[in-house]
Scaffold this active site. Structure first.
Site, PDB file in Angstrom:
ATOM      1  N   GLY A  68       4.911  11.901   5.497  1.00 25.57           N
ATOM      2  CA  GLY A  68       4.686  11.447   6.582  1.00 25.57           C
ATOM      3  C   GLY A  68       3.254  11.831   7.368  1.00 25.57           C
ATOM      4  O   GLY A  68       3.097  11.430   8.461  1.00 25.57           O
ATOM      5  N   LYS A 118       0.198  11.449   6.753  1.00 26.11           N
ATOM      6  CA  LYS A 118      -0.767  10.148   6.857  1.00 26.11           C
ATOM      7  C   LYS A 118      -0.371   9.157   7.736  1.00 26.11           C
ATOM      8  O   LYS A 118      -0.845   8.556   8.615  1.00 26.11           O
ATOM      9  CB  LYS A 118      -1.266   9.702   5.511  1.00 26.11           C
ATOM     10  CG  LYS A 118      -1.812  10.840   4.596  1.00 26.11           C
ATOM     11  CD  LYS A 118      -2.055  10.234   3.188  1.00 26.11           C
ATOM     12  CE  LYS A 118      -2.513  11.064   2.114  1.00 26.11           C
ATOM     13  NZ  LYS A 118      -1.532  12.066   1.809  1.00 26.11           N
ATOM     14  N   ASP A 176       9.299   4.349   1.627  1.00 24.97           N
ATOM     15  CA  ASP A 176       9.191   5.259   0.575  1.00 24.97           C
ATOM     16  C   ASP A 176      10.499   4.733  -0.385  1.00 24.97           C
ATOM     17  O   ASP A 176      11.520   4.552   0.081  1.00 24.97           O
ATOM     18  CB  ASP A 176       9.379   6.750   1.003  1.00 24.97           C
ATOM     19  CG  ASP A 176       8.851   7.795  -0.031  1.00 24.97           C
ATOM     20  OD1 ASP A 176       8.006   7.904  -0.030  1.00 24.97           O
ATOM     21  OD2 ASP A 176       9.887   8.333  -0.765  1.00 24.97           O
ATOM     22  N   ASP A 219      -1.192   5.581  -1.270  1.00 24.90           N
ATOM     23  CA  ASP A 219      -1.123   7.049  -1.654  1.00 24.90           C
ATOM     24  C   ASP A 219      -0.036   7.235  -2.907  1.00 24.90           C
ATOM     25  O   ASP A 219       1.011   7.579  -2.411  1.00 24.90           O
ATOM     26  CB  ASP A 219      -1.091   7.813  -0.411  1.00 24.90           C
ATOM     27  CG  ASP A 219      -1.101   9.257  -0.913  1.00 24.90           C
ATOM     28  OD1 ASP A 219      -2.300   9.606  -1.341  1.00 24.90           O
ATOM     29  OD2 ASP A 219      -0.295  10.095  -0.651  1.00 24.90           O
ATOM     30  N   CYS A 269      -3.502  12.967  -5.276  1.00 26.45           N
ATOM     31  CA  CYS A 269      -4.037  14.196  -5.096  1.00 26.45           C
ATOM     32  C   CYS A 269      -4.177  14.633  -6.611  1.00 26.45           C
ATOM     33  O   CYS A 269      -3.782  15.920  -7.119  1.00 26.45           O
ATOM     34  CB  CYS A 269      -2.918  15.104  -4.550  1.00 26.45           C
ATOM     35  SG  CYS A 269      -1.276  14.874  -5.016  1.00 26.45           S
TER      36      CYS A 269
END
Length: 815
Positions: free
Chosen positions: A228, A230, A255, A308, A361
């Site tokens: 959370g 972002k 999510d 993301d 990432c």
């Protein structure tokens, strides 16, 4: 960002996450004992079943015995993880992602601990006050320190983050937590993080929300939102103007993992926004939602989408050292299909003209450029990579690459799909390779992607790409459906023939967003459960098609319902008269979490989120939404109203309250925050006179700054309180008390060395006391105050998420 430790959870996204009958004890029956335990489990332990965990622990014990660990001496610990992976080094040397001559520097940076970065929440009007407090009180104490032989550098702002609201230091999180010299700074970080004024977030994690260019009217979808950090940025940007209690826009944060959704709720609740909704769905087939628009049903398309995606996480090796020993090339091969399906679903739900940020990432092109190239190729010009090079001046990054290769975990390289043997066709897909047509590759402008390397600015590794939608996606176009009167229904795009086999197509052949605009009632209903659509593609393009999901269980894990109050609800009569609510107060936006019995808590959501909730109760699994504005206090009935104000929603609610407001000064606030139940006479003359004229019950304590007195905080402060018979009290949680006291120049510090958990360091209190006492009690003169805001236990059935604890553990915000 999803790390490798989340791979086991996210790879299984095809499975239905809401099924399974569970005996309901509370909304927290699925949660661990404490948030600190939950954070440790999520971030420091593999996400696997209990059986797998037991087997793994037994295997580790056997290995330790076999290696002679019992002979290492009493109390010997586990050996440190060796930060070395030859396969990783060989793979990235061959890919050529790191500039020539910098690879050793790159690897050295990967082995160094990740430095700590903090971000000041930008949507609250006192962000500048927090920044001033940091600069003047805490950063000055951190200069020229030497801890364990390491010289501590003075914190400095991130050059590319606007308004100096993000700061970087060479201290690792371990040093901050463990060093006695940094105890005061650590307590400041923990307290302000719990209050929602600071986020301890990795620097590269801050980039995607900035590139979305959020405006207060934007409808935003965060597809893989937990934990959370972002999402918090997105909420802050919506509330850029604190004078607007209900921005037109909203954030829907999703999510796939139910337990991580509750972490997401906890993060979002710190910001006290009525414009956030947390839902629990598989991002690759997140349902299309409906809204009322000008008297008819329309599909909800988003102005901004944050994608993301879950990834192998090799850019996080500096903080997640388990990745060193677990990294293999097969991780990216397993995740590529899921990442592409999530990205495809994101652009389907994006409005024409909107922006979607895709980020990972991971440094691996299979998870990065390959996904973007496949998405652009299938879009047939509907999507365009945006050049974001000028959006964050000062940020160093490498442009995206246009050529890459695949390698198996056995070390076999493939440069083209034609080289892949048939036995590997289920593992390696055509979309993992760069397009062969040079003209097509050139038109994609993959160099506009951004790859952040750790050694360039002492950060983690990261990849980000900004996509702009120019037209509806080609597979969302179909022949117009005939209405009952024989006329053609508009479907949002020109009539075209069905897609050929080599073009991705939706199994249900729905229009953009799942429902044709203006014709919802005639939309196909053979989609997945609860309006979910099956997002399979042709086998030649992606992984095999996903089977239809099981029927959606309403409210997932038996979440309590969201019940909106009517304008003539009896509860409003006493509230209206007691607080003298403005006629503009949106009563229809007030909701509770129970159909029957007394309403314990009242919440508020924005008008737009109310629209979404009312039209999609059976389409989506809502975990939490809204901000608490009132709580029942039965003792208050004798004073005219059974509901007292809640501090969480005071900034949302106060603009509509026209009575029960006491104007206070800085000294008044110091008294209220440092004394348990001060007598009314302790207030200054003006506030004392106002309080004497006011009856007992819930009140608003309001400080309005004066530009003529720059030594005082230059931001408004609003606190909930209670006017007793002869005393007055502030209903503010402990961490918020600490926050406001710091803003007012009162230093508060707890001695953590064994004895002083409730002991405050000497500070200048208004009444001359040596200590500043900020602990909450459950007493109030006359027995009418009820419980304090901070000490009041959260009810699972009402809230869906626990409130903040006492801040004893540092909150892990960086994703």
């Amino acid at each position: 960002m999803a790390t490798q430790q989340g791979v086991l959870t996210h790879v299984s996204q095809r499975q239905h996450v809401g099924g399974g009958a569970q005996k309901k004890k509370s909304a927290f029956s699925c949660l661990p004992v404490s948030y600190s335990t939950l954070f440790r489990r999520l971030f420091f332990a593999p996400l696997c079943s209990s059986t797998m965990g037991k087997r793994s622990r037994q295997r580790n014990r056997n290995q330790n015995q076999n290696t002679g660990r019992e002979n290492a001496g009493w109390g010997a610990g586990y050996a440190d993880i060796v930060k070395e992976n030859k396969l990783f080094e060989h793979y990235y040397k061959e890919q050529g992602l790191v500039p020539e001559g910098e690879f050793e520097q790159f690897m050295e940076a990967m082995r160094e601990p990740l430095p700590a970065t903090i971000r000041i929440t930008g949507y609250k009007s006192h962000a500048r006050e927090i920044l001033h407090c940091l600069k003047e009180k805490y950063f000055k104490d951190l200069q020229e320190l030497d801890i364990d032989g390491q010289k501590i550098e003075a914190p400095r702002p991130l050059s590319w983050y606007p308004d100096e609201l993000a700061w970087h230091t060479n201290m690792s999180r371990k040093i901050i937590r463990k060093s006695p010299l940094l105890e005061k700074f650590h307590q400041f970080l923990v307290s302000e993080t719990e209050s929602g004024n600071i986020s301890r977030q990795e620097a590269v994690s801050m980039i995607p929300p900035l590139l979305l260019k959020i405006e207060p009217h934007h409808r935003i979808l965060d597809m893989c939102a937990a934990p959370g950090s972002k999402t918090a940025q997105l909420i802050e940007m919506l509330h850029a103007d604190m004078d607007v209690p209900f921005p037109e826009g909203f954030v829907i944060a999703n999510d796939v993992d139910n337990k991580r959704c509750y972490l997401l709720v906890h993060q979002a609740k710190r910001l006290n926004s009525p414009c956030i909704m947390v839902i629990n769905h598989d991002a690759s087939c997140i349902p299309a939602l409906q809204v009322d628009s000008h008297g008819k049903k329309d599909v909800l398309l988003y102005d901004r989408v944050l994608c993301d995606v879950p990834c192998s996480g090799d850019g996080t090796m500096r903080k997640n050292i388990d990745v060193w020993k677990k990294w293999t090339t097969s991780n990216s091969l397993h995740l590529h299909g899921l990442q592409l399906r999530i990205a495809v679903r994101g652009v389907e739900q994006l409005a024409v003209g909107g922006r979607m940020v895709y980020s990972t990432c991971s440094l691996n092109p299979i998870e990065d450029e390959a996904v973007i190239a496949a998405l652009l190729e299938k879009s047939e010009g509907a999507l365009e990579l945006d050049d974001a090079s000028a959006d964050l001046p000062g940020l160093r990054y490498m442009p995206g690459v246009t050529s890459w290769k695949l390698m198996t975990k056995e070390g076999q390289w493939y440069s083209d799909w034609t080289e892949v043997p048939k036995c590997r066709h289920t593992q390696i897909r055509p979309t993992m390779f760069p397009p062969k047509d040079p003209e097509k590759m050139s038109s994609m402008h993959l160099e506009r992607c951004m790859r952040i390397l750790p050694h360039h600015q002492n950060t983690g590794g990261f990849f980000v790409a900004v996509l702009v939608k120019k037209a509806p996606m080609p597979w969302n176009k179909r022949h117009p459906k005939l209405r009952k009167d024989g006329s053609a229904a508009q479907t949002g795009g020109p009539a075209v023939a069905p897609s050929p086999a080599d073009t991705p197509r939706l199994l249900s052949e729905e229009v953009e967003g799942g429902v044709p605009e203006g014709n919802v009632d005639e939309a196909p209903q053979e989609t997945g459960a609860g309006g979910e659509r099956a997002c399979g593609f042709d086998e030649s393009s992606l992984l095999p098609q996903t089977p239809p999901s099981k029927k959606l269980k309403l409210f997932g894990y038996k979440e309590d319902p969201f019940v909106f109050l009517t304008e003539d609800d009896p509860v409003f009569s006493a509230i209206q008269s007691f607080y003298d609510l403005s006629p503009k107060f949106p009563k229809l936006n007030v909701l509770t979490r129970t159909h029957e019995g007394k309403k314990r808590h009242l919440y508020m959501v924005s008008k737009e989120l109310r629209n979404v909730l009312l039209n999609n109760s059976e389409r989506m699994k809502v975990i939490n939404t809204g901000v608490k504005v009132w709580s029942r206090n039965s003792d208050g009935e004798e004073f005219g109203c059974a509901f007292r104000l809640a501090q969480e929603g005071i900034y949302t609610l106060q603009p509509y309250i026209r009575s029960r407001i006491i104007r206070v000064s800085v000294n008044d606030i110091k008294v209220l925050l440092t004394q348990e139940n001060p007598f009314l006479s302790k207030l200054e003359e003006d506030a004392h006179a106002q309080a004497k004229q006011m009856g007992m019950g819930s009140i608003v304590l309001k400080f309005i700054p004066s530009p003529e007195n720059p030594t005082e905080p230059q931001c408004p402060i609003q606190l909930c309180g209670w006017r007793g018979k002869t005393s007055i009290r502030a209903f503010v949680s402990r961490n918020e008390r600490l926050h406001y006291l710091r803003m007012l120049g009162v230093e508060v510090f707890r001695d953590k060395q064994g004895l002083g958990q409730k002991k405050e360091e000497e500070a200048a209190a208004p009444d001359g006391r040596e200590g500043v006492e900020v602990e909450e009690k459950d007493k109030e003169e006359g027995g009418a105050a009820g419980r304090s805001q901070g000490a009041e236990p959260e009810d699972g059935g009402e809230h869906g998420s626990s409130g903040a604890e006492d801040g004893s553990s540092s909150r892990r915000n960086d994703s």
